[in-house]
Design a protein around this motif. Structure first.
Motif, PDB file in Angstrom:
ATOM      1  N   ARG A  37       0.831  -1.213   0.000  1.00 26.55           N
ATOM      2  CA  ARG A  37       0.000   0.000   0.000  1.00 26.55           C
ATOM      3  C   ARG A  37       0.865   1.262   0.000  1.00 26.55           C
ATOM      4  O   ARG A  37       0.610   2.212  -0.732  1.00 26.55           O
ATOM      5  CB  ARG A  37      -0.947  -0.009   1.189  1.00 26.55           C
ATOM      6  CG  ARG A  37      -1.895   1.160   1.175  1.00 26.55           C
ATOM      7  CD  ARG A  37      -2.824   1.114   2.387  1.00 26.55           C
ATOM      8  NE  ARG A  37      -3.687   2.257   2.379  1.00 26.55           N
ATOM      9  CZ  ARG A  37      -4.983   2.198   2.165  1.00 26.55           C
ATOM     10  NH1 ARG A  37      -5.563   1.029   1.953  1.00 26.55           N
ATOM     11  NH2 ARG A  37      -5.708   3.286   2.178  1.00 26.55           N
ATOM     12  N   LEU A  59       2.324   1.723  -3.500  1.00 30.32           N
ATOM     13  CA  LEU A  59       1.305   2.184  -4.446  1.00 30.32           C
ATOM     14  C   LEU A  59       0.965   3.654  -4.226  1.00 30.32           C
ATOM     15  O   LEU A  59       0.821   4.415  -5.187  1.00 30.32           O
ATOM     16  CB  LEU A  59       0.045   1.318  -4.344  1.00 30.32           C
ATOM     17  CG  LEU A  59       0.207  -0.111  -4.849  1.00 30.32           C
ATOM     18  CD1 LEU A  59      -1.037  -0.933  -4.520  1.00 30.32           C
ATOM     19  CD2 LEU A  59       0.487  -0.131  -6.336  1.00 30.32           C
ATOM     20  N   GLU A  60       0.869   4.081  -2.986  1.00 35.61           N
ATOM     21  CA  GLU A  60       0.588   5.487  -2.697  1.00 35.61           C
ATOM     22  C   GLU A  60       1.731   6.382  -3.158  1.00 35.61           C
ATOM     23  O   GLU A  60       1.511   7.443  -3.724  1.00 35.61           O
ATOM     24  CB  GLU A  60       0.315   5.677  -1.209  1.00 35.61           C
ATOM     25  CG  GLU A  60      -1.015   5.106  -0.771  1.00 35.61           C
ATOM     26  CD  GLU A  60      -1.232   5.160   0.738  1.00 35.61           C
ATOM     27  OE1 GLU A  60      -0.343   5.676   1.468  1.00 35.61           O
ATOM     28  OE2 GLU A  60      -2.287   4.673   1.186  1.00 35.61           O
ATOM     29  N   ALA A  72       3.866   5.692  -5.562  1.00 41.00           N
ATOM     30  CA  ALA A  72       3.872   5.680  -7.030  1.00 41.00           C
ATOM     31  C   ALA A  72       2.796   6.614  -7.583  1.00 41.00           C
ATOM     32  O   ALA A  72       3.030   7.308  -8.583  1.00 41.00           O
ATOM     33  CB  ALA A  72       3.663   4.266  -7.547  1.00 41.00           C
ATOM     34  N   ASP A  73       1.639   6.648  -6.940  1.00 35.63           N
ATOM     35  CA  ASP A  73       0.571   7.545  -7.384  1.00 35.63           C
ATOM     36  C   ASP A  73       0.984   9.008  -7.265  1.00 35.63           C
ATOM     37  O   ASP A  73       0.495   9.861  -8.003  1.00 35.63           O
ATOM     38  CB  ASP A  73      -0.710   7.315  -6.584  1.00 35.63           C
ATOM     39  CG  ASP A  73      -1.439   6.052  -7.007  1.00 35.63           C
ATOM     40  OD1 ASP A  73      -1.174   5.556  -8.126  1.00 35.63           O
ATOM     41  OD2 ASP A  73      -2.269   5.562  -6.214  1.00 35.63           O
ATOM     42  N   ALA A  74       1.885   9.313  -6.335  1.00 35.27           N
ATOM     43  CA  ALA A  74       2.301  10.693  -6.107  1.00 35.27           C
ATOM     44  C   ALA A  74       3.424  11.149  -7.038  1.00 35.27           C
ATOM     45  O   ALA A  74       3.735  12.331  -7.095  1.00 35.27           O
ATOM     46  CB  ALA A  74       2.739  10.867  -4.655  1.00 35.27           C
ATOM     47  N   GLN A  79       5.267  12.531 -10.024  1.00 35.62           N
ATOM     48  CA  GLN A  79       4.921  13.402 -11.146  1.00 35.62           C
ATOM     49  C   GLN A  79       6.196  13.701 -11.918  1.00 35.62           C
ATOM     50  O   GLN A  79       7.276  13.728 -11.343  1.00 35.62           O
ATOM     51  CB  GLN A  79       4.319  14.708 -10.638  1.00 35.62           C
ATOM     52  CG  GLN A  79       3.000  14.532  -9.940  1.00 35.62           C
ATOM     53  CD  GLN A  79       2.424  15.868  -9.496  1.00 35.62           C
ATOM     54  OE1 GLN A  79       2.847  16.919  -9.941  1.00 35.62           O
ATOM     55  NE2 GLN A  79       1.452  15.808  -8.611  1.00 35.62           N
ATOM     56  N   SER A 130      12.545   7.997  -6.912  1.00 33.81           N
ATOM     57  CA  SER A 130      11.846   6.871  -6.287  1.00 33.81           C
ATOM     58  C   SER A 130      12.772   6.011  -5.427  1.00 33.81           C
ATOM     59  O   SER A 130      12.315   5.088  -4.790  1.00 33.81           O
ATOM     60  CB  SER A 130      11.187   6.006  -7.367  1.00 33.81           C
ATOM     61  OG  SER A 130      12.168   5.385  -8.158  1.00 33.81           O
ATOM     62  N   TRP A 167      12.225   3.632  -1.677  1.00 36.52           N
ATOM     63  CA  TRP A 167      10.842   3.251  -1.371  1.00 36.52           C
ATOM     64  C   TRP A 167      10.861   2.122  -0.451  1.00 36.52           C
ATOM     65  O   TRP A 167      10.905   1.245  -0.099  1.00 36.52           O
ATOM     66  CB  TRP A 167      10.076   2.908  -2.641  1.00 36.52           C
ATOM     67  CG  TRP A 167       9.660   4.110  -3.397  1.00 36.52           C
ATOM     68  CD1 TRP A 167       9.909   5.416  -3.090  1.00 36.52           C
ATOM     69  CD2 TRP A 167       8.918   4.134  -4.611  1.00 36.52           C
ATOM     70  NE1 TRP A 167       9.372   6.229  -4.035  1.00 36.52           N
ATOM     71  CE2 TRP A 167       8.766   5.481  -4.971  1.00 36.52           C
ATOM     72  CE3 TRP A 167       8.386   3.175  -5.424  1.00 36.52           C
ATOM     73  CZ2 TRP A 167       8.082   5.872  -6.117  1.00 36.52           C
ATOM     74  CZ3 TRP A 167       7.714   3.564  -6.545  1.00 36.52           C
ATOM     75  CH2 TRP A 167       7.560   4.898  -6.893  1.00 36.52           C
TER      76      TRP A 167
END
Length: 92
Positions: free
Chosen positions: A41, A44-45, A47-49, A51, A89, A92
């Motif tokens: 989780r 995934l959060e 990765a969604d952020a 930009q 990234s 992580w």
């Protein structure tokens, strides 16, 4: 790009192996390796952020890894603007 790679598969079909269905071809931008279920989780959060500006990637390299018997295509050189996405990234 997907159709070009799918066409390449038809040219290489005489080689033994299991070929990926064209709709399952993908580009790995950052390989994370094994991820414990309790971290999924969070990843995934994060990765969604992520930009970034669009970048152009020239796929001009084809190689074969004998173990685990993988044919892969990728860039000979990673553009600086694409490499900076991976740097953000790390950790992580």
């Amino acid at each position: 790009m997907r159709s070009d790679l799918a066409h390449l598969q038809t040219l290489l079909l005489q080689a033994r192996g299991n070929w990926v269905h064209p709709m399952d071809l993908h580009m790995t931008l950052q390989f994370l390796g094994p991820v414990p279920p309790n971290r999924e989780r969070c990843i995934l959060e994060a990765a969604d952020a992520v930009q970034g500006a669009p970048f152009e990637l020239k796929i001009n390299r084809l190689e074969f890894w004998p173990k685990p018997r993988i044919v892969w295509a990728g860039p000979e050189h990673t553009p600086a603007d694409a490499a900076s996405h991976g740097e953000r990234s790390e950790g992580w």
